[in-house]
Design a protein around this motif. Structure first.
Motif, short mmCIF file in Angstrom:
data_model
loop_
_atom_site.label_atom_id
_atom_site.label_comp_id
_atom_site.label_asym_id
_atom_site.label_seq_id
_atom_site.Cartn_x
_atom_site.Cartn_y
_atom_site.Cartn_z
N ILE A 114 0.92 -1.15 0.05
CA ILE A 114 0.03 0.02 -0.23
C ILE A 114 0.76 1.02 -0.07
CG2 ILE A 114 0.00 -0.23 2.52
CD1 ILE A 114 -3.05 1.10 2.02
N ARG A 115 0.44 2.39 -0.60
CA ARG A 115 1.36 3.43 -0.85
C ARG A 115 0.38 4.54 -0.75
NH1 ARG A 115 3.01 -0.16 -4.96
NH2 ARG A 115 5.26 -0.77 -4.62
N VAL A 116 0.97 5.70 -0.14
CA VAL A 116 0.47 6.99 -0.17
C VAL A 116 0.07 7.46 -1.56
CG1 VAL A 116 0.59 9.45 0.73
CG2 VAL A 116 1.16 7.48 2.03
N GLY A 117 -1.20 8.13 -2.07
CA GLY A 117 -1.17 8.73 -3.13
C GLY A 117 -2.09 7.87 -4.07
N GLU A 118 -2.10 6.48 -3.65
CA GLU A 118 -2.70 5.52 -4.50
C GLU A 118 -4.32 5.70 -4.44
OE1 GLU A 118 -1.24 0.93 -5.32
OE2 GLU A 118 -1.01 1.93 -3.49
N VAL A 174 -4.74 3.86 7.47
CA VAL A 174 -4.93 4.57 6.62
C VAL A 174 -6.03 5.65 6.68
CG1 VAL A 174 -5.61 3.85 4.07
CG2 VAL A 174 -4.53 2.09 5.33
N CYS A 175 -5.60 6.72 6.02
CA CYS A 175 -6.57 7.99 6.09
C CYS A 175 -7.14 7.89 4.40
CB CYS A 175 -5.91 8.99 6.37
SG CYS A 175 -5.05 9.08 8.05
N THR A 207 -4.53 9.00 1.17
CA THR A 207 -3.97 10.33 1.81
C THR A 207 -3.05 10.35 2.72
OG1 THR A 207 -5.79 10.75 3.34
CG2 THR A 207 -6.13 11.56 1.12
N ALA A 208 -2.84 9.47 3.63
CA ALA A 208 -1.73 9.44 4.57
C ALA A 208 -1.90 7.96 5.05
CB ALA A 208 -2.12 10.29 5.74
#
Ligand code: GDP
Length: 311
Positions: A232-236, A277-278, A253-254
């Motif tokens: 999992i990656r931020v921005g995805e 996860v945000c 988002t975060a």
């Protein structure tokens, strides 16, 4: 690939779970005392918020480093009637530390949570705690625990549980009562040796099962859970698969994980890790976040083979 261990500490009330967590965090050196204090205050703040909003926040997850390993401690509810919640927790972990007071032996809650852990196939490590107590009967308590395992129809493998004798208060764990070492080393070693690394689905796309919710004034709702597959990656961009079949779109988002008791922002996390996860304001406990709708359409609990070892 990071070496991950996901465990829960289970115990009857007052048998020393909180003291043991503090001790493990302290001796693993992942956080400084003042940091811990600050985050505890924050947790208290969030509990007030919880009461206000009527939502469930449990921010007692924690993590520490030992050698090359990252050990996630997943909090378990203290009360006995938590229905499906315990299954969601067991689904995130691969082992438990079963803490038992050396003077009192196993009690009602010990039995209840151990049963759930055994049913879920989690590997237990038995921690006979408070051996410093004057009226401690460590060997008796250990025998009682063995009988408890028998009465719960533990498998031969589960019956062959590793154990340590411990004083969480004084900060030592020992393999034999006559040992004289003064640290938790034997327990740290038992955790990384006897608890298997997380299982996860192979593949690139991420899936996360939401086991709990948290909240931040700045970032909004935080979905807590284990990355069941992928990275999992931020921005995805991602979707939330709701319990009623709806699918809503969003974006990561975060991302957080724990260091000590603190939530620390990270950019990405591998399968097997437990993260916050945000970006999904309507997500609820038990729902799935995934990079694509069809991935999450798969039945999610339990994780089925094919599996890859995370080590
Ligand atoms: P929890 O309810 O399982 O989280 O238990 P706590 O960690 O709050 O401990 C309950 C009580 O037992 C506290 O007063 C602790 O100080 C005490 N305690 C915890 N571990 C030990 C230990 O190893 N030895 C002794 N003598 N007391 C302990």
């Amino acid at each position: 690939m990071e070496h991950i261990r996901n465990i829960a500490i289970i115990a009857h009330v007052d048998h020393g779970k909180t003291t043991l967590v503090d001790c493990l965090l302290k001796q693993s050196g992942t956080f400084r005392a003042n940091e811990a204090k600050a985050s505890e205050e924050r947790i208290m703040d969030m509990m007030d918020l919880e009461r206000e909003k009527g939502i469930t926040i449990r921010a007692k997850n924690a993590a520490f480093r030992y050698k090359r390993y990252r050990v996630n401690l997943v909090d378990t509810p203290g009360h006995a009637d938590f229905g499906g919640e315990v299954e969601r927790i067991m689904n995130m972990i691969d082992g438990v530390l079963l803490v038992v007071d050396a003077a009192e032996g196993p009690q009602a809650q010990t039995r209840f949570v151990l049963r759930k852990a055994l049913e879920a196939g989690a590997k237990p490590i038995v921690v006979i705690n408070k051996i410093d107590r004057e009226n401690a009967r460590p060997q008796w308590a250990l025998d009682q625990v063995f009988d408890l395992f028998l009465s719960l129809n533990a498998t031969d493998e589960q019956l062959d549980f590793p154990y340590v004798f411990c004083s969480a208060k004084a900060g030592y764990a020992r393999l034999r009562l006559e040992d004289t070492n003064e640290t938790m080393e034997p327990l740290f070693e038992a955790i990384v040796r006897h608890i298997p690394p997380p299982r996860a689905r192979a593949g690139e796309g991420f899936q996360l099962l939401v086991a709990n919710l948290d909240y931040s004034d700045y970032l909004g709702r935080i979905a807590l859970g284990k990355v069941m597959a992928g990275r999992i990656r931020v921005g995805e961009p991602a979707v939330c698969l709701h319990g009623d079949g709806r699918v809503t779109e969003g974006r990561v988002t975060a991302l957080f994980h724990y260091e000590g008791l603190k939530q620390v922002q990270i950019e990405e996390a591998p399968a097997g890790d437990i993260v916050g996860v945000c970006g999904f304001e309507t997500v609820a406990i038990g729902e799935t976040l995934a990079d694509r709708p069809e991935r999450g359409a798969l039945p999610f609990i339990p994780v089925d083979p094919p599996t890859i070892q995370m080590d």
